[in-house]
Scaffold this active site. Structure first.
Site, PDB file in Angstrom:
ATOM      1  N   ASN A 184       5.441   7.950  -6.674  1.00 59.84           N
ATOM      2  CA  ASN A 184       5.795   8.135  -5.263  1.00 59.84           C
ATOM      3  C   ASN A 184       6.605   9.341  -4.756  1.00 59.84           C
ATOM      4  OD1 ASN A 184       6.060   4.726  -4.880  1.00 59.84           O
ATOM      5  ND2 ASN A 184       4.445   6.002  -4.201  1.00 59.84           N
ATOM      6  N   ASP A 236       3.469  -3.660  -1.066  1.00 56.79           N
ATOM      7  CA  ASP A 236       2.773  -2.373  -0.296  1.00 56.79           C
ATOM      8  C   ASP A 236       2.565  -2.634   1.271  1.00 56.79           C
ATOM      9  OD1 ASP A 236       1.578  -0.136  -0.236  1.00 56.79           O
ATOM     10  OD2 ASP A 236      -0.440  -0.718  -0.918  1.00 56.79           O
TER      11      ASP A 236
HETATM   12  C1  IPE Z   1       2.502   1.415  -5.338  1.00 55.15           C
HETATM   13  O1  IPE Z   1       2.166   1.438  -3.997  1.00 55.15           O
HETATM   14  C2  IPE Z   1       3.875   1.479  -5.703  1.00 55.15           C
HETATM   15  C3  IPE Z   1       4.958   0.928  -4.553  1.00 55.15           C
HETATM   16  C4  IPE Z   1       4.684  -0.529  -4.085  1.00 55.15           C
HETATM   17  C5  IPE Z   1       6.571   1.239  -5.135  1.00 55.15           C
HETATM   18  P1  IPE Z   1       1.673   2.783  -3.444  1.00 55.15           P
HETATM   19  O2  IPE Z   1       1.217   2.765  -1.935  1.00 55.15           O
HETATM   20  O3  IPE Z   1       2.529   3.892  -3.867  1.00 55.15           O
HETATM   21  O4  IPE Z   1       0.350   2.837  -4.244  1.00 55.15           O
HETATM   22  P2  IPE Z   1      -1.328   3.787  -4.131  1.00 55.15           P
HETATM   23  O5  IPE Z   1      -0.865   5.077  -3.761  1.00 55.15           O
HETATM   24  O6  IPE Z   1      -1.636   2.938  -2.956  1.00 55.15           O
HETATM   25  O7  IPE Z   1      -1.845   3.431  -5.210  1.00 55.15           O
HETATM   26  C1  IPE Z   2       4.891   0.474  -0.178  1.00 57.63           C
HETATM   27  O1  IPE Z   2       4.626   0.794   1.208  1.00 57.63           O
HETATM   28  C2  IPE Z   2       6.562   1.028  -0.365  1.00 57.63           C
HETATM   29  C3  IPE Z   2       6.377   2.242  -1.293  1.00 57.63           C
HETATM   30  C4  IPE Z   2       5.469   2.551  -1.949  1.00 57.63           C
HETATM   31  C5  IPE Z   2       7.873   2.604  -1.490  1.00 57.63           C
HETATM   32  P1  IPE Z   2       3.863   2.113   1.287  1.00 57.63           P
HETATM   33  O2  IPE Z   2       4.787   2.998   1.703  1.00 57.63           O
HETATM   34  O3  IPE Z   2       2.988   2.584   0.241  1.00 57.63           O
HETATM   35  O4  IPE Z   2       2.873   1.465   2.581  1.00 57.63           O
HETATM   36  P2  IPE Z   2       1.497   2.057   3.072  1.00 57.63           P
HETATM   37  O5  IPE Z   2       0.737   1.905   1.828  1.00 57.63           O
HETATM   38  O6  IPE Z   2       1.603   3.727   3.131  1.00 57.63           O
HETATM   39  O7  IPE Z   2       0.963   1.455   4.175  1.00 57.63           O
HETATM   40 MG    MG Z   3       1.198   1.863  -0.223  1.00 59.89          MG
END
Ligand code: IPE
Ligand code: IPE
Ligand code: MG
Length: 256
Positions: A84, A36
């Site tokens: 997502n 993340d």
């Molecule tokens: C979890 O991260 C999913 C992945 C790392 C692929 P998210 O960024 O989607 O999770 P939330 O929305 O903060 O719970």
């Molecule tokens: C995690 O990084 C990757 C995926 C969910 C694909 P994020 O895109 O959730 O990054 P933040 O949480 O917005 O920083």
């Molecule tokens: Mg995230």
């Protein structure tokens, strides 16, 4: 009990880990990562979110290699959650393209490094060209004997449980046949051990629907480091953190 390799037989990553205090004979067999913070990392640098995902891909290559050199047997990473899809269309499209490009580009290197790739999640819902690239990766690395690398794509833990129960019901299971063991046996990835540690980068203290069944007794390791900035040293710190925990699985330890 597993023996640590002699210092002269250790690789550079293992030597570094031992130097940091890691006991190589007690490594977590299965490390799962919620990668993340790509978006926030990019934003903090005034760049588009997709630049963060691209940097995250580079991190993943390094971390896979480090985990493998360290001696971890299973690495599972959350690449795209079932939730997502709620993101803007261009980000979702960009991610799908990036994963496909990565799958095609990394095939040769993964074979050379003896990595066995698996994919969990509802793949039938991702673009067909991505399905092809992933299937190719899985098929062509099937014989490999090194680290088992599992990509969770369009993965949701609740869905996985629903899919498992549906599979049992469709086989004619009676209520008494629905047990923890029979559900576990229907998981997308039933022959892997449960994750010993679930690591999350970028500070958020939540599970986000990742391996909620298998992770029931996983140790949680949350680091503030964002995924694009994560690397071998941070992985070693997480293993160290894991080794300091007192795993009890509901019971008591000898001294209690
Ligand atoms: C979890 O991260 C999913 C992945 C790392 C692929 P998210 O960024 O989607 O999770 P939330 O929305 O903060 O719970
Ligand atoms: C995690 O990084 C990757 C995926 C969910 C694909 P994020 O895109 O959730 O990054 P933040 O949480 O917005 O920083
Ligand atoms: Mg995230």
């Amino acid at each position: 009990m597993a023996q640590s390799p002699a210092p002269d037989r250790m690789n550079e990553t293992q030597r570094k880990a031992v130097g940091a205090g890691v006991d190589i004979s007690r490594l977590p067999a299965h490390v799962a990562i919620i990668m993340d913070g790509n978006g926030r990392w990019a934003k903090s640098k005034g760049m588009m979110r997709l630049v963060g995902h691209r940097q995250g891909y580079r991190t993943l290559k390094d971390v896979l290699l480090s985990a493998s050199k360290l001696g971890v047997s299973y690495l599972t990473v959350y690449a795209f959650s079932a939730e997502n899809w709620r993101r803007p269309e261009d980000e979702v499209g960009g991610l799908m393209k990036l994963i496909e490009e990565a799958a095609r580009h990394e095939l040769k290197g993964l074979i050379e490094n003896d990595v066995r790739v698996r994919v969990i999640g509802r793949l039938d819902e991702v673009p067909s060209t991505l399905q092809d690239a992933l299937n190719d990766l899985v098929t062509k690395t099937k014989q490999n004997k090194g680290i088992v690398f599992t990509l969770a794509i369009n993965y949701g833990g609740r869905r996985e449980i629903v899919d498992a129960v549906r599979a049992l019901v469709s086989k004619g299971a009676a209520p008494e046949d629905i047990t923890e063991e029979s559900i576990s046996a229907q998981m997308y990835f039933a022959d892997a051990p449960d994750p010993d540690v679930i690591l999350r980068t970028a500070g958020e203290m939540r599970w986000s629907n990742f391996l909620i069944w298998q992770g029931a007794y996983a140790e949680l390791c949350v680091t503030d480091v964002s995924w694009p900035e994560f690397g071998e040293d941070a992985l070693i710190q997480c293993v160290l953190d894991y080794q300091r925990r007192d795993r009890k699985f509901g019971g008591l330890n000898e001294r209690e």
